[in-house]
Motif scaffolding. Structure first.
Motif, PDB file in Angstrom:
ATOM      1  N   GLY A   1      -1.816  -2.312  -8.686  1.00 47.47           N
ATOM      2  CA  GLY A   1      -3.129  -2.859  -8.365  1.00 47.47           C
ATOM      3  C   GLY A   1      -3.687  -3.665  -9.513  1.00 47.47           C
TER       4      GLY A   1
ATOM      5  N   ASP B   1       0.826  -1.206   0.000  1.00 45.85           N
ATOM      6  CA  ASP B   1       0.000   0.000   0.000  1.00 45.85           C
ATOM      7  C   ASP B   1       0.863   1.260   0.000  1.00 45.85           C
ATOM      8  OD1 ASP B   1      -2.275  -1.512  -0.012  1.00 45.85           O
ATOM      9  OD2 ASP B   1      -2.554  -1.469   2.152  1.00 45.85           O
TER      10      ASP B   1
ATOM     11  N   GLU C   1      -5.396   2.558  -2.148  1.00 47.50           N
ATOM     12  CA  GLU C   1      -5.206   1.649  -3.283  1.00 47.50           C
ATOM     13  C   GLU C   1      -6.024   2.100  -4.486  1.00 47.50           C
ATOM     14  OE1 GLU C   1      -4.004  -1.453  -5.664  1.00 47.50           O
ATOM     15  OE2 GLU C   1      -3.182  -0.761  -3.744  1.00 47.50           O
TER      16      GLU C   1
END
Length: 417
Positions: free
Chosen positions: A400, A178, A288
């Motif tokens: 991601g 993250d 995110e």
């Protein structure tokens, strides 16, 4: 089985004492004669195991002791004979180490021998010694069962330690992912702004480019410090530093906005009332999602909303899709999957997918008063989520896993006032 050291010492010591007593009943201890030789043969297996550390096969152990005891009792019968006590020690030893069926067969053979010796006139206590043999077998069996429970507890304790270590490493890996995704996304936005200022406006906007580069440098140094701090937890036994919470989501959105991302944020309710675990989960989901927007659709318009007024907290982020870079894809990272698992850990629900002309992600979690109850009623969901994350966190830094074609973020569109 790995028995405590004192158990074989006690068995060998008792066997030696009984052997000496059986010899003394028959011919005295000096000079040593035939009874002494038989007693030595009967005690020898225990002494060999104690002195050499090598295990004598149970079948050989059984044959040697039974033959020697039978020889002692037949050579010179006595009234209250100590020699059968060696059979009790033998049977307890065998029952503690051998399979149940085998040890029961040994007990039956020993009992039959005791009865046969009574028939031969060697003694008159066959019933008494048969009951004692059964008791000795039972004690040995209990010892074996207890040792099995101890071994199972050792294995379970080692498994718990390994599982706790793996879960902590997964948590740290998720935090590293993250931090990296957020810092790199914002840094890239600053670098892009600086490049465009130099390419499109020439020397007129050098100051703006320098400011953008300074912000990128600051964020890069900050992210390196965060990564070192997080990775340092792997070998640190000290107290953990405070984690981000719901009140810091506004600052997070501000960082992206200052880096050039067109994003708005609406907050309803008091973030200070949100528990630490829930606040961290909501913060990481926003982090995110905005990182995915910056990566796949940096020119998109984004809207974030957090509603804390109901029994369930609702977090949504929506962005449109102009100039999406790449197609929707699942590259094995921990973006959408990580956000979904964070919601499941909190007892909530997660949805991500296209909506209207953009991309929407909706996260709903129970209010602070219901989080503990939800976690207690769904332990399997937590173990499943953490277990799934173990196989994916290695690819976390790759970015991601936002469905590619939409190239957009994964959060919900806010409720329009």
């Amino acid at each position: 089985m790995d028995w405590p050291w004192w158990i074989p010492v006690c068995f060998a010591g008792l066997a030696l004492v009984v052997g000496v007593g059986a010899v003394a009943q028959r011919s005295g201890l000096w000079p040593p004669g035939f009874p002494a030789g038989l007693a030595l043969v009967a005690v020898a297996p225990w002494l060999v195991q104690l002195l050499t550390g090598r295990h004598v096969p149970n079948w050989l152990f059984f044959v040697v002791v039974n033959a020697a005891v039978a020889g002692l009792m037949l050579w010179r019968p006595v009234g209250i004979d100590l020699a059968p006590l060696l059979l009790l020690l033998l049977l307890g030893d065998v029952a503690a180490t051998e399979r149940v069926r085998v040890s029961l067969s040994y007990a039956a053979v020993s009992a039959a021998m005791v009865v046969g010796l009574q028939v031969a006139g060697a003694h008159q206590l066959a019933l008494f010694w048969s009951v004692c043999l059964l008791a000795a077998w039972d004690i040995g069996f209990v010892m074996q069962w207890q040792m099995r429970l101890v071994e199972q507890e050792r294995v379970a304790a080692a498994s718990r330690v390994q599982r706790a270590t793996a879960e902590e490493r997964q948590r740290i890996a998720r935090e590293v992912h993250d931090v990296i995704a957020h810092s790199l996304s914002v840094t890239m936005l600053h670098l892009t702004a600086a490049r465009r200022s130099l390419e499109e406006d020439g020397e007129t906007d050098v100051a703006e480019a320098v400011d953008a580069l300074r912000d990128a440098e600051r964020l890069g140094r900050q992210s390196m410090a965060d990564i070192r701090r997080t990775v340092g937890l792997l070998g640190s036994g000290g107290r953990l530093p405070p984690e981000p919470d719901a009140s810091q989501i506004a600052d997070l959105v501000g960082d992206y906005r200052s880096a050039g991302l067109e994003v708005t944020y609406q907050l309803r309710g008091d973030p200070a009332a949100v528990s630490a675990a829930t606040g961290l989960g909501l913060y990481r989901i926003v982090q995110e999602s905005l990182a995915n927007v910056a990566k796949h659709a940096p020119h998109a318009r984004s809207e974030a909303s957090l509603d804390l007024t109901g029994p369930r907290y609702r977090l949504t982020i929506w962005n449109d899709l102009p100039g999406a870079t790449g197609k929707p894809h699942d590259d094995g990272g921990s973006g959408l999957t990580g956000m979904r698992e964070r919601c499941e850990l909190l007892g909530g629900t997660f949805h991500a997918g296209p909506e209207d002309t953009g991309w929407l992600v909706r996260a709903e979690v129970p209010g602070s008063g219901a989080v503990v109850a939800a976690a207690e009623t769904a332990p399997d969901a937590k173990e499943c989520a953490v277990g799934n994350l173990l196989g994916r966190h290695g690819a976390a830094a790759a970015g991601g896993d936002v469905p590619s074609g939409s190239g957009a973020s994964a959060l919900n569109r806010p409720v329009e006032a």
